[in-house]
Design a protein around this motif. Sequence first.
Motif, PDB file in Angstrom:
ATOM      1  N   UNK A 124       0.812  -1.209   0.000  1.00 42.94           N
ATOM      2  CA  UNK A 124       0.000   0.000   0.000  1.00 42.94           C
ATOM      3  C   UNK A 124       0.843   1.256   0.000  1.00 42.94           C
ATOM      4  N   UNK A 125       1.923   1.257   0.780  1.00 41.21           N
ATOM      5  CA  UNK A 125       2.802   2.428   0.809  1.00 41.21           C
ATOM      6  C   UNK A 125       3.502   2.601  -0.533  1.00 41.21           C
ATOM      7  N   UNK A 126       3.928   1.479  -1.107  1.00 45.21           N
ATOM      8  CA  UNK A 126       4.572   1.542  -2.421  1.00 45.21           C
ATOM      9  C   UNK A 126       3.606   2.110  -3.458  1.00 45.21           C
ATOM     10  N   UNK A 182      -7.098   2.094   6.298  1.00 44.43           N
ATOM     11  CA  UNK A 182      -6.310   3.317   6.288  1.00 44.43           C
ATOM     12  C   UNK A 182      -5.180   3.209   7.306  1.00 44.43           C
ATOM     13  N   UNK A 183      -3.970   3.580   6.881  1.00 44.26           N
ATOM     14  CA  UNK A 183      -2.814   3.577   7.769  1.00 44.26           C
ATOM     15  C   UNK A 183      -1.955   4.785   7.436  1.00 44.26           C
ATOM     16  N   UNK A 184      -0.945   5.015   8.235  1.00 48.91           N
ATOM     17  CA  UNK A 184      -0.026   6.116   7.958  1.00 48.91           C
ATOM     18  C   UNK A 184       1.343   5.755   8.504  1.00 48.91           C
ATOM     19  N   UNK A 185       2.365   6.372   7.943  1.00 49.19           N
ATOM     20  CA  UNK A 185       3.718   6.155   8.405  1.00 49.19           C
ATOM     21  C   UNK A 185       4.497   7.439   8.250  1.00 49.19           C
ATOM     22  N   UNK A 186       5.730   7.436   8.732  1.00 48.59           N
ATOM     23  CA  UNK A 186       6.538   8.645   8.665  1.00 48.59           C
ATOM     24  C   UNK A 186       7.199   8.748   7.297  1.00 48.59           C
ATOM     25  N   UNK A 187       7.119   9.932   6.713  1.00 52.96           N
ATOM     26  CA  UNK A 187       7.771  10.195   5.438  1.00 52.96           C
ATOM     27  C   UNK A 187       8.884  11.203   5.614  1.00 52.96           C
ATOM     28  N   UNK A 204      -1.905   6.125   3.685  1.00 56.89           N
ATOM     29  CA  UNK A 204      -2.044   5.196   2.566  1.00 56.89           C
ATOM     30  C   UNK A 204      -3.016   4.102   2.950  1.00 56.89           C
ATOM     31  N   UNK A 205      -3.400   3.292   1.979  1.00 56.31           N
ATOM     32  CA  UNK A 205      -4.306   2.175   2.207  1.00 56.31           C
ATOM     33  C   UNK A 205      -3.551   0.866   2.088  1.00 56.31           C
TER      34      UNK A 205
END
Length: 408
Positions: free
Chosen positions: A49-51, A346-351, A359-360
């Motif tokens: 999903x992040x990719x 739905x999720x999130x991470x540090x960029x 992102x999903x």
Amino acid sequence: MSSMLKQTFLMIRVNLESLPRRLWISLSMVLSVALVVAVLSGFLAMARGFEAALAGAGSPDIAVVLGGGTNQEPGSEVPAEAIRSLVAVSGDTGVARDGAGWPVLSRETVVPVDIRQGEGVEQTLSLRGMDPAGPSLRKDTRLVRGQMFSQGAREIVVGARTADTFPGFAVGDTIRFGALDWRIVGHFSSGGSAFESEIWADLEAVQAAFNRQGQVQSLRMRLDGGGDPARALATLRDRLSALPGTPLVAVSETDLYAGQAERTESLIRLFGWPVALLMAVGAAAGALNTMMSSVSDRNSEIATLRLLGFARLPAFTATWVEAVLLSVAGAGLGVLASRLVFDGWQASTMGAYNTRIAFQLDVTPDVVFTAGLLGLAIGILGGALPAIVAARLPLTSALQARGEVAQR
């Protein structure tokens, strides 16, 4: 050969028909495999999903110019003299031009801003200042509500994911960044890409509000290669190398975000695989215990069939097939659970800039295949030793145990 196959199928049928006697211990094996598969699917879906979010943000037709000897926006700075020199260069620069003959570009800078979510919980988001051409240089970007920010005004437009994830971003609301209030005038979408995790505003308004007058971290430029963006990018790089002062580098937007995706995806996998493998070892041990109990429960049946002329190979194969079938059932249950729970979650991470990127999770076919393969491996490994025990079962002791049970 035909006799051996008949014996094998008969023993498999006997094993499966005896499953109700061992229902709970068999279910424990199925559920342990399902848990391993679901956990691994979750991690892999997160990486996918992040990719996808970052890959969707990149376009080969857009070049990002960075300064300061870096190929990432954090730490980059493009001097004003270099921008003026690049704009003033005549001839083919590899950059598309508008009707007035000016290069189609957007000067941009990013400021991390903190917002309060819930009771005392703060999240850091990216506020990106850009020129009016900036939104048009983003692939698949469109306004879904309200209007675009005005030049020079403290107005912001918010990505759809950010607006959905965090409260207080409705169109017409006012939000405080730093010491100043900003009015939310619109929401935009970009096909679910990482752009939707950003907040956009006019470049000069951001520079003035955060005391960054004149600071430009990157230039986004539309390439004009006549259908060959690689050639246009090479031309732009040649032009940049000829400019005096701070060295500038140009990377395609696709490569810029692919690099970010690769690093974070590798980190997610680095955590996900060891956790899944440790759980898989436990599940394999559980499968071993389950199948040893199965063999013990069927000692007399196996011994009887062996005395009737059944070979060792059918006993081995039937036990192993039972373990594999239970693992396949667990893998199927785990995949189904991951589809229902994780897919689209739905999720999130540090960029970059330690800001949040939403992102999903995406449970793709390759995620399902990889996780299912691990579940199958648990059954193959966990069922091997019990299958050997079943094949080498001492017939006399098994029948003696049956006689003792009958006497009781």
